[in-house]
Every structure is written in structure tokens, then in C-alpha cells.
Write a protein that holds these residues in place. Structure first.
Motif, PDB file in Angstrom:
ATOM      1  N   TYR A 126       0.714   5.879  -0.535  1.00 48.92           N
ATOM      2  CA  TYR A 126       0.038   7.131  -0.873  1.00 48.92           C
ATOM      3  C   TYR A 126       1.059   8.250  -0.929  1.00 48.92           C
ATOM      4  O   TYR A 126       2.195   8.112  -0.489  1.00 48.92           O
ATOM      5  CB  TYR A 126      -1.126   7.449   0.073  1.00 48.92           C
ATOM      6  CG  TYR A 126      -0.770   7.687   1.512  1.00 48.92           C
ATOM      7  CD1 TYR A 126      -0.463   8.965   1.975  1.00 48.92           C
ATOM      8  CD2 TYR A 126      -0.788   6.652   2.431  1.00 48.92           C
ATOM      9  CE1 TYR A 126      -0.162   9.186   3.295  1.00 48.92           C
ATOM     10  CE2 TYR A 126      -0.488   6.868   3.756  1.00 48.92           C
ATOM     11  CZ  TYR A 126      -0.185   8.130   4.184  1.00 48.92           C
ATOM     12  OH  TYR A 126       0.111   8.360   5.497  1.00 48.92           O
TER      13      TYR A 126
ATOM     14  N   GLN B  80       0.841  -1.192   0.000  1.00 53.49           N
ATOM     15  CA  GLN B  80       0.000   0.000   0.000  1.00 53.49           C
ATOM     16  C   GLN B  80       0.874   1.240   0.000  1.00 53.49           C
ATOM     17  O   GLN B  80       1.946   1.248   0.600  1.00 53.49           O
ATOM     18  CB  GLN B  80      -0.905   0.007   1.225  1.00 53.49           C
ATOM     19  CG  GLN B  80      -1.764  -1.217   1.295  1.00 53.49           C
ATOM     20  CD  GLN B  80      -3.146  -0.895   1.781  1.00 53.49           C
ATOM     21  OE1 GLN B  80      -3.521   0.249   1.919  1.00 53.49           O
ATOM     22  NE2 GLN B  80      -3.916  -1.927   2.040  1.00 53.49           N
TER      23      GLN B  80
ATOM     24  N   PRO C 216      -2.310   2.171 -11.530  1.00 53.59           N
ATOM     25  CA  PRO C 216      -2.685   3.389 -10.794  1.00 53.59           C
ATOM     26  C   PRO C 216      -1.675   3.763  -9.713  1.00 53.59           C
ATOM     27  O   PRO C 216      -1.447   4.950  -9.468  1.00 53.59           O
ATOM     28  CB  PRO C 216      -4.035   3.030 -10.152  1.00 53.59           C
ATOM     29  CG  PRO C 216      -4.579   1.940 -10.989  1.00 53.59           C
ATOM     30  CD  PRO C 216      -3.392   1.174 -11.479  1.00 53.59           C
ATOM     31  N   ALA C 217      -1.051   2.775  -9.080  1.00 49.23           N
ATOM     32  CA  ALA C 217      -0.054   3.070  -8.046  1.00 49.23           C
ATOM     33  C   ALA C 217       1.188   3.702  -8.661  1.00 49.23           C
ATOM     34  O   ALA C 217       1.799   4.588  -8.074  1.00 49.23           O
ATOM     35  CB  ALA C 217       0.318   1.803  -7.301  1.00 49.23           C
TER      36      ALA C 217
ATOM     37  N   THR D  65      -3.983  -3.218 -10.666  1.00 53.53           N
ATOM     38  CA  THR D  65      -3.749  -2.418  -9.461  1.00 53.53           C
ATOM     39  C   THR D  65      -2.391  -1.741  -9.447  1.00 53.53           C
ATOM     40  O   THR D  65      -2.215  -0.748  -8.749  1.00 53.53           O
ATOM     41  CB  THR D  65      -3.886  -3.288  -8.196  1.00 53.53           C
ATOM     42  OG1 THR D  65      -2.959  -4.376  -8.268  1.00 53.53           O
ATOM     43  CG2 THR D  65      -5.298  -3.820  -8.044  1.00 53.53           C
TER      44      THR D  65
ATOM     45  N   ILE E   9       0.455   7.583  -9.755  1.00 56.48           N
ATOM     46  CA  ILE E   9       0.405   8.654  -8.750  1.00 56.48           C
ATOM     47  C   ILE E   9       1.752   9.309  -8.551  1.00 56.48           C
ATOM     48  O   ILE E   9       1.836  10.445  -8.122  1.00 56.48           O
ATOM     49  CB  ILE E   9      -0.138   8.167  -7.390  1.00 56.48           C
ATOM     50  CG1 ILE E   9       0.784   7.129  -6.759  1.00 56.48           C
ATOM     51  CG2 ILE E   9      -1.549   7.693  -7.500  1.00 56.48           C
ATOM     52  CD1 ILE E   9       0.467   6.815  -5.320  1.00 56.48           C
TER      53      ILE E   9
ATOM     54  N   ASN F 259      -5.354   6.166  -0.705  1.00 55.71           N
ATOM     55  CA  ASN F 259      -4.496   5.021  -0.474  1.00 55.71           C
ATOM     56  C   ASN F 259      -4.572   4.076  -1.680  1.00 55.71           C
ATOM     57  O   ASN F 259      -5.660   3.691  -2.093  1.00 55.71           O
ATOM     58  CB  ASN F 259      -4.958   4.305   0.793  1.00 55.71           C
ATOM     59  CG  ASN F 259      -3.885   3.488   1.425  1.00 55.71           C
ATOM     60  OD1 ASN F 259      -2.747   3.516   1.003  1.00 55.71           O
ATOM     61  ND2 ASN F 259      -4.250   2.757   2.454  1.00 55.71           N
ATOM     62  N   TYR F 260      -3.432   3.726  -2.240  1.00 57.51           N
ATOM     63  CA  TYR F 260      -3.382   2.798  -3.371  1.00 57.51           C
ATOM     64  C   TYR F 260      -2.850   1.464  -2.895  1.00 57.51           C
ATOM     65  O   TYR F 260      -1.838   1.402  -2.210  1.00 57.51           O
ATOM     66  CB  TYR F 260      -2.475   3.343  -4.487  1.00 57.51           C
ATOM     67  CG  TYR F 260      -3.083   4.515  -5.197  1.00 57.51           C
ATOM     68  CD1 TYR F 260      -3.902   4.324  -6.293  1.00 57.51           C
ATOM     69  CD2 TYR F 260      -2.855   5.804  -4.749  1.00 57.51           C
ATOM     70  CE1 TYR F 260      -4.471   5.412  -6.945  1.00 57.51           C
ATOM     71  CE2 TYR F 260      -3.419   6.887  -5.395  1.00 57.51           C
ATOM     72  CZ  TYR F 260      -4.225   6.679  -6.485  1.00 57.51           C
ATOM     73  OH  TYR F 260      -4.797   7.748  -7.120  1.00 57.51           O
ATOM     74  N   ARG F 261      -3.538   0.386  -3.276  1.00 56.02           N
ATOM     75  CA  ARG F 261      -3.148  -0.956  -2.868  1.00 56.02           C
ATOM     76  C   ARG F 261      -2.830  -1.776  -4.107  1.00 56.02           C
ATOM     77  O   ARG F 261      -3.615  -1.823  -5.052  1.00 56.02           O
ATOM     78  CB  ARG F 261      -4.268  -1.634  -2.092  1.00 56.02           C
ATOM     79  CG  ARG F 261      -3.887  -2.991  -1.572  1.00 56.02           C
ATOM     80  CD  ARG F 261      -5.035  -3.654  -0.804  1.00 56.02           C
ATOM     81  NE  ARG F 261      -4.660  -4.979  -0.394  1.00 56.02           N
ATOM     82  CZ  ARG F 261      -4.656  -6.044  -1.184  1.00 56.02           C
ATOM     83  NH1 ARG F 261      -4.998  -5.927  -2.444  1.00 56.02           N
ATOM     84  NH2 ARG F 261      -4.302  -7.222  -0.732  1.00 56.02           N
TER      85      ARG F 261
END
Length: 115
Positions: A75, A73, A110-111, A107, A114, A94-96
Motif C-alpha cells: 500500500y 501485499q 492495480p498494484a 491483480t 497505485i 491494501n493491494y494484494r
């Protein structure tokens, strides 16, 4: 980890961002995550921004960036100065990243975005 620039002819180091890392995710309400994400990192980002702006760089678009990573995780925390006496601290959602291989691609993008 601190993102910095050091010139060969100067003793002073210019810092632009920082990162805090934890090897496992224990939850959003753990003391370590709250202390580093809500107190320690924003203070450090504000100090970095103050240091940059005292050199005469009065740019309203300038910001310092910090990353919080815990396990899979993460951010982003950003500090900027919209007016002369106000420092704004913004935290992304919060990105997981999934540990399941079938969901990993959906998933991880997107992480990465950012940053």
C-alpha cells in the motif's frame, strides 16, 4: 529505501519518498507492520515534507510518498500539507498480488497503477 536527490556542489541531500519492505506478509496487525506503516514511515514522510517546504517551496500540491511492501501485499502512504500547520497522512487500500498464475494479471495491474 529512501528516494533522494544529491547535487554535486551541495552536501545536503533532498529526500522525496521512502519504502519499507518485509519479505513475508504476517497480517495487518503485526507489530512490525503497525510500527513501520503507522508510526515510522509517516514521521519520516512528514520530516521530508518539512525539509522541502523550509526551502521556500510553498506548494500545496507537493507531497511525499512512501510504499509499504510485505510479501505480495503493498500500500501507499502519502503526506501533504493542505494548510500551513497541518500535515495530512493518507493511506491507500491494501493491494494484494495473487500467487496463482491465473489471477496474476488481474491483480498485478492495480498494484502497479497505485505507484
Amino acid at each position: 529505501m529512501i528516494f533522494a536527490k544529491k547535487s554535486c556542489s551541495h552536501d545536503k541531500v533532498e529526500e522525496y519518498g521512502a519504502s519499507e519492505v518485509g519479505k513475508i506478509f504476517d497480517g495487518d496487525q503485526t507489530i512490525k507492520r503497525l510500527k513501520e506503516g503507522l508510526v515510522k514511515l509517516p514521521k519520516r514522510l512528514k520530516d521530508m515534507l518539512d525539509n522541502i517546504l523550509t526551502k521556500g517551496d510553498d506548494n500545496k500540491k507537493l507531497q511525499t510518498v512512501g510504499f509499504i511492501h510485505s510479501g505480495l501485499q503493498s500500500y501507499v502512504v502519502r503526506a501533504d500539507r493542505p494548510t500551513k500547520y497541518i500535515t495530512r497522512i493518507q493511506r491507500s487500500r491494501n493491494y494484494r498480488i495473487s500467487s496463482d498464475i491465473s489471477q496474476f494479471g488481474a491483480t498485478v495491474l492495480p498494484a502497479i497503477y497505485i505507484a
